[in-house]
Design an enzyme around this catalytic site. Structure first.
Site, PDB file in Angstrom:
ATOM      1  N   ASP A  98      -3.969   1.423  -4.714  1.00 14.47           N
ATOM      2  CA  ASP A  98      -2.797   0.935  -4.954  1.00 14.47           C
ATOM      3  C   ASP A  98      -1.846   1.848  -5.664  1.00 14.47           C
ATOM      4  OD1 ASP A  98      -0.661  -0.981  -4.921  1.00 14.47           O
ATOM      5  OD2 ASP A  98      -2.392  -2.751  -4.796  1.00 14.47           O
ATOM      6  N   ASP A 199       3.181   0.165  -3.565  1.00  8.70           N
ATOM      7  CA  ASP A 199       3.720  -1.105  -3.949  1.00  8.70           C
ATOM      8  C   ASP A 199       5.254  -1.191  -3.863  1.00  8.70           C
ATOM      9  OD1 ASP A 199       2.916  -3.398  -5.577  1.00  8.70           O
ATOM     10  OD2 ASP A 199       4.328  -2.806  -6.963  1.00  8.70           O
ATOM     11  N   GLU A 255       4.355  -1.086   1.013  1.00  9.21           N
ATOM     12  CA  GLU A 255       4.947  -2.435   1.017  1.00  9.21           C
ATOM     13  C   GLU A 255       6.336  -2.520   1.076  1.00  9.21           C
ATOM     14  OE1 GLU A 255       4.382  -6.492  -1.961  1.00  9.21           O
ATOM     15  OE2 GLU A 255       4.788  -4.568  -2.573  1.00  9.21           O
ATOM     16  N   HIS A 328      -2.747 -10.708  -1.937  1.00 12.14           N
ATOM     17  CA  HIS A 328      -2.956 -11.489  -3.248  1.00 12.14           C
ATOM     18  C   HIS A 328      -1.876 -12.020  -3.694  1.00 12.14           C
ATOM     19  CE1 HIS A 328      -0.959  -7.468  -3.685  1.00 12.14           C
ATOM     20  NE2 HIS A 328      -0.593  -7.768  -4.963  1.00 12.14           N
ATOM     21  N   ASP A 329      -0.705 -12.041  -2.940  1.00 13.89           N
ATOM     22  CA  ASP A 329       0.520 -12.543  -3.368  1.00 13.89           C
ATOM     23  C   ASP A 329       1.026 -13.725  -2.348  1.00 13.89           C
ATOM     24  OD1 ASP A 329       1.117 -10.497  -4.932  1.00 13.89           O
ATOM     25  OD2 ASP A 329       2.129  -9.242  -3.327  1.00 13.89           O
TER      26      ASP A 329
HETATM   27  C1  GLC Z   1       4.025  -6.160  -5.341  1.00 10.37           C
HETATM   28  C2  GLC Z   1       2.691  -6.522  -5.637  1.00 10.37           C
HETATM   29  C3  GLC Z   1       2.617  -7.853  -6.393  1.00 10.37           C
HETATM   30  C4  GLC Z   1       3.235  -7.416  -7.704  1.00 10.37           C
HETATM   31  C5  GLC Z   1       4.677  -6.782  -7.593  1.00 10.37           C
HETATM   32  C6  GLC Z   1       5.351  -5.976  -8.733  1.00 10.37           C
HETATM   33  O1  GLC Z   1       4.783  -7.283  -4.548  1.00 10.37           O
HETATM   34  O2  GLC Z   1       2.001  -7.006  -4.361  1.00 10.37           O
HETATM   35  O3  GLC Z   1       1.484  -8.332  -6.856  1.00 10.37           O
HETATM   36  O4  GLC Z   1       3.458  -8.335  -8.793  1.00 10.37           O
HETATM   37  O5  GLC Z   1       4.670  -5.777  -6.426  1.00 10.37           O
HETATM   38  O6  GLC Z   1       4.347  -4.813  -8.993  1.00 10.37           O
END
Ligand code: GLC
Ligand code: CA
Length: 558
Positions: A98, A199, A255, A328-329
């Protein structure tokens, strides 16, 4: 279409804090992952996406990094990391890290320096602005509630944080930031990792004017138009690609919240100038509402089909997408789109959802426990939650009177990210076999019925169904590469599509309802000749006129 390994791979996401605790402190760790490597091999996945394991004060469970080149103490040491990486590689499994570089922790050395003085050499590593009339520089709201600006009394300026206060945004317009990030990425590549999951990478470039945004329900302004897919994001990713990514054989996935199909064609262009694939949320946001995600509305199937199909057809031959229901979100998919009211429906709907996703074009992601049909969690009260987003949202929305507490608790139980973050359910021993200590977050009490040991010992389990879906992708080229077409777009209950490659055709039939449903097998499929690749109702032959069972899934090849 160009063939590559990452188009034929299945990714498994590990949330290290909740995967396996090897030393009894209640927190999952790297040695725990190494212990379970044979489990992943057995499932058949090709790539691990490891959520952050870097040094972090854990304001956002590792998404707030204070040192990119050190391992979080709770998770182990760099030697443990190297052993885990070797254990994966020995089994032919690749490891994707990540990469969280939209922001750092406020405890990162760069920020510690940056906040010291207005002329510190690291000042411009972050986004500092003067206040406006004694208030924040603009009206943007943070993703985790409140303003996106934090006043720092020592230098009497504000810094930008699109996420928590402890996650200051890096200033990507500063070439020294890009040098430092690329240097760090190169260090991990030299170590032998196999890629990056990036991310919120669609948010690294901000409109330098930082204009006010349109106020949303919470009263704060929407930064979207000025910070998502911002002015230089493609330029910076191309630079990253030239300077780091293109020099190694990697898998890269961005992402990209808020990405459109048109933007995705740039991020994940087949020409390879930026990233391999996007990870986008349009299908997951269909049950959002005015208070963002906080409601318990159900996703409408016709809408879901429209959105997923648009991504399938529009990216075909041009760019590459990720396929996912869970991470995980997100809350657990079987509780969101499936049915947990009886054991039969739970099992059938988990398999049906998996079928629907894994037969599409794109790279599938399995989030830990999804392969067991893990469900949402019966959290009691607010003190059972650990997630900063959930806790902040609860306070903001209830204290402002927008949502009454009982209602908000219902939404948290349905949508909170913590639903995905409870410990992996390994067996029916205490704490689901995750830890001998006290787990950092509660274990879902259904671990006695839902756990890996039970499912590995049972041929018709959800685990074995995922194993088969993963194997099929490797055996049948039509699954990664066939052209997609949606059938019955208006049908409110069925999701049916075909894939075509050469003279082969695949038919995927998924019943999203608890009711039986009539279905007529379309031409050119022949009930006598079609091969059944997989289905969730045992030995099942197609018929021209067939009665689909509740949550039935069936895949035919001809
Ligand atoms: C992304 C991650 C999430 C995190 C956010 C800030 O969306 O998947 O878990 O809280 O970024 O880093
Ligand atoms: Ca531990």
């Amino acid at each position: 279409m160009k063939k590559t390994w990452w188009k034929e791979s299945v990714v498994y996401q590990i949330y290290p804090r909740s995967f396996m605790d090897s030393n009894g402190d209640g927190i999952g760790d790297l040695n725990g992952i190494t212990e379970k490597m044979d489990y992943l091999k057995e499932l058949g996945i090709d790539v691990i996406w490891l959520s952050p394991v870097y040094q972090s004060p854990n304001a956002d469970n590792g998404y707030d990094i204070s040192d990119y080149q050190a391992i979080m103490e709770e998770f182990g040491t760099m030697e443990d990391f190297d052993r885990m990486l070797a254990a994966a590689h020995q089994r032919g499994i690749r490891l994707v890290m990540d990469l969280v570089v939209n922001h750092t922790s406020d405890e990162h050395a760069w920020f510690v320096e940056s906040r010291k003085s207005r002329d510190n050499p690291y000042r411009d590593f972050y986004i500092w602005r003067e206040g406006k009339d004694g208030k924040e520089p603009n009206n943007w709201g943070s993703c985790f509630s409140g303003s996106a600006w934090k006043y720092d009394p020592s230098t009497e300026m504000y810094y930008l944080h699109l996420f928590a206060e402890k996650q200051p945004d890096l200033n990507w317009d500063n070439p020294a930031v890009r040098d430092a990030v690329f240097e760090m990425m190169d260090w991990w590549c030299r170590k032998g990792i196999d890629g990056f999951r990036m991310d919120v990478i669609s948010m690294i470039s901000k409109d330098p004017a930082l204009p006010d945004g349109k106020p949303n329900a919470s009263g704060f302004g929407d930064y979207g138009p000025y910070a998502v897919n911002g002015p230089h994001v493609h330029e910076y990713l191309q630079e990253m690609n030239r300077r780091v990514l293109s020099r190694y054989d990697l898998m890269t996935v961005g992402e990209c919240s808020g990405v459109t199909v048109e933007e995705a064609k740039k991020y994940a262009n087949q020409d390879g100038s930026e990233l391999n694939m996007v990870f986008q949320f349009e299908h997951m946001n269909l049950d959002g509402g005015e208070s963002f995600k906080w409601n318990d509305r159900k996703i409408d199937l016709a809408e879901l089909k429209k959105v997923l199909s648009r991504w399938q057809t529009e990216l075909a031959g041009k760019a590459w997408n990720s396929l996912f229901w869970c991470n995980h979100d997100q809350p657990r998919i079987v509780s969101r789109l499936g049915d947990t009211s009886t054991r039969e429906y739970w099992e059938a709907s988990a398999k049906m959802l998996a079928t629907c996703l894994h037969m599409m074009q794109g790279t599938p992601y399995v989030y830990q426990g999804e392969e067991l049909g893990m469900t949402n969690v019966p959290f009691g009260n607010l003190s059972d939650f650990r997630d900063i987003e959930s806790i902040n949202a609860y306070h903001e929305l209830t204290e402002s009177g927008q949502i009454v507490p009982e209602e908000m608790m219902r939404y948290l139980r349905y949508k909170s990210r913590d639903n995905a973050r409870t410990p992996m359910q390994w067996d029916d021993s205490e704490n689901a076999g995750f830890t001998t200590g006290t787990p950092w977050i509660m274990v879902n009490p259904n671990y006695r019925e839902i756990n890996a040991r039970e499912q590995m010992g049972r041929e018709d389990s959800i685990f074995h169904y995922y194993q088969k879906l993963i194997r099929l992708r490797k055996e049948r080229e039509i699954i990664p590469y066939g052209a997609y077409a949606l059938l019955l777009p208006e049908d409110p209950d069925l999701f049916v599509y075909t894939r075509s490659l050469g003279d082969q055709k695949l038919l995927v039939i998924c019943n999203f309802r608890k009711e039986e449903k009539n279905f007529v097998l379309p031409e050119p499929f022949d009930p006598e000749q079609a091969e059944v690749l997989i289905g969730n109702y045992g030995e099942r032959r197609p018929e021209r006129q067939m009665m689909l069972q509740a949550y039935e899934a069936l895949v035919l090849l001809q």
